[in-house]
Design a protein around this motif. Structure first.
Motif, PDB file in Angstrom:
ATOM      1  N   ILE A 183     -29.409  -6.121  -2.926  1.00 46.64           N
ATOM      2  CA  ILE A 183     -29.545  -5.544  -4.261  1.00 46.64           C
ATOM      3  C   ILE A 183     -28.243  -4.850  -4.696  1.00 46.64           C
ATOM      4  O   ILE A 183     -28.002  -4.668  -5.887  1.00 46.64           O
ATOM      5  CB  ILE A 183     -30.748  -4.598  -4.359  1.00 46.64           C
ATOM      6  N   SER A 221     -30.462   3.459  -4.089  1.00 50.55           N
ATOM      7  CA  SER A 221     -31.881   3.480  -4.453  1.00 50.55           C
ATOM      8  C   SER A 221     -32.105   4.117  -5.816  1.00 50.55           C
ATOM      9  O   SER A 221     -32.918   3.638  -6.620  1.00 50.55           O
ATOM     10  CB  SER A 221     -32.681   4.235  -3.394  1.00 50.55           C
ATOM     11  N   PHE A 255     -31.536   1.752  -8.811  1.00 49.15           N
ATOM     12  CA  PHE A 255     -32.337   0.537  -8.902  1.00 49.15           C
ATOM     13  C   PHE A 255     -33.053   0.489 -10.257  1.00 49.15           C
ATOM     14  O   PHE A 255     -33.628   1.500 -10.698  1.00 49.15           O
ATOM     15  CB  PHE A 255     -33.360   0.507  -7.767  1.00 49.15           C
ATOM     16  N   VAL A 296     -37.745   0.764  -2.229  1.00 51.22           N
ATOM     17  CA  VAL A 296     -36.326   0.433  -2.321  1.00 51.22           C
ATOM     18  C   VAL A 296     -35.550   1.174  -1.244  1.00 51.22           C
ATOM     19  O   VAL A 296     -35.741   2.375  -1.028  1.00 51.22           O
ATOM     20  CB  VAL A 296     -35.754   0.807  -3.703  1.00 51.22           C
ATOM     21  N   GLY A 310     -31.559   1.264  -0.690  1.00 47.11           N
ATOM     22  CA  GLY A 310     -30.280   0.767  -1.175  1.00 47.11           C
ATOM     23  C   GLY A 310     -29.102   1.557  -0.649  1.00 47.11           C
ATOM     24  O   GLY A 310     -29.260   2.596  -0.011  1.00 47.11           O
TER      25      GLY A 310
END
Length: 267
Positions: free
Chosen positions: A35, A39, A42, A57, A59
């Motif tokens: 991704i 996070s 997002f 999530v 991230g």
């Protein structure tokens, strides 16, 4: 139940493509890799409006990152393969309607300056895979349907790449990485794509951006959906969504979808 895994190669760059895929296909869950955002960055609200109000999530800035989007509540969530604060965001889990889903993005492991064997990056990849194998055994012992899905960064067999010889010393195809994949299968996991398409020698999920690879179908199979015995008994379809590799500015990976029936098959 329809579950999809997709290495989107930046969710913010590919946001319109991901949204359109969700509108058209409406899977119960989408598992994303790479991704490439923290996070907090997002684009959660953009997916809320499509009915994907349940999200998990993990991230990090600019690299890696994994996420689950679900139309149904997520239970018993887990962030990280070993701990939530691992330096690389590569693994998460949740239960959706009685099915345990593990989303993963395994390390590539290929050094920039030569073949993989002996390199520090390749060693780190093998260590990560060994930890995944240990976690996979725990998942099997849960005695419930489990789907372990994502970008494994492993080409399992020669038939899963257009030119096996060219990849012989690459981290994606080197023997020690492939042995880890076989170790997972030997635990009792089912490779969904290969189980339903045993004769297909062009069962690819990744095509490089260079040299017109997608148009020439010069690809690799590195995105996998592994099912526990309880989930494999419900396997009714598994498909490479090649259309997700087409169009303007696509990811270099195609999505892979799997459909689990409501009840075990009667063979």
């Amino acid at each position: 139940m329809k579950l999809v895994t997709w290495n989107v190669n930046s969710v913010r760059v590919r946001l319109a493509q991901v949204q359109e895929f969700l509108r058209q296909n409406q899977p119960d869950m989408l598992v994303m890799q790479e991704i490439k955002c923290e996070s907090a960055a997002f684009p959660a609200l953009e997916f809320h409006g499509l009915g994907y109000t349940h999200q998990l999530v993990l991230g990090q800035k600019a690299y890696n990152g994994v996420a689950l989007l679900s139309r149904h509540p997520l239970e018993d969530t887990r962030l990280g393969l070993v701990t939530p604060d691992e330096p690389q965001a590569r693994y998460l889990e949740a239960t959706i309607q009685g099915v345990r889903v593990a989303g993963l993005y395994a390390p590539n492991g290929q050094p920039a300056d030569g073949p993989a064997p002996g390199s520090e990056k390749y060693h780190d990849k093998l260590v990560w895979l060994d930890r995944l194998i240990a976690r996979a055994q725990i998942l099997l012992e849960m005695d419930m349907p489990v789907a372990m899905m994502g970008d494994f960064n492993i080409i399992p067999q020669s038939r899963d790449v257009t030119d096996p010889q060219a990849w012989q010393d690459h981290a994606l195809f080197h023997i020690e990485a492939r042995r880890r994949y076989r170790a997972l299968l030997n635990q009792g996991w089912t490779d969904s794509l290969r189980a339903l398409h045993p004769q297909d020698d062009h069962l690819f999920t990744f095509w490089d951006y260079q040299d017109n690879a997608f148009a020439r179908d010069d690809g690799l199979r590195i995105d996998h959906v592994l099912l526990s015995p309880e989930a494999a008994d419900r396997l009714s379809a598994c498909t490479v969504e090649r259309a997700t590799r087409e169009g303007e500015r696509p990811s270099d990976h195609a999505a892979v979808s799997v459909v689990l029936a409501d009840a075990p098959r009667r063979d």
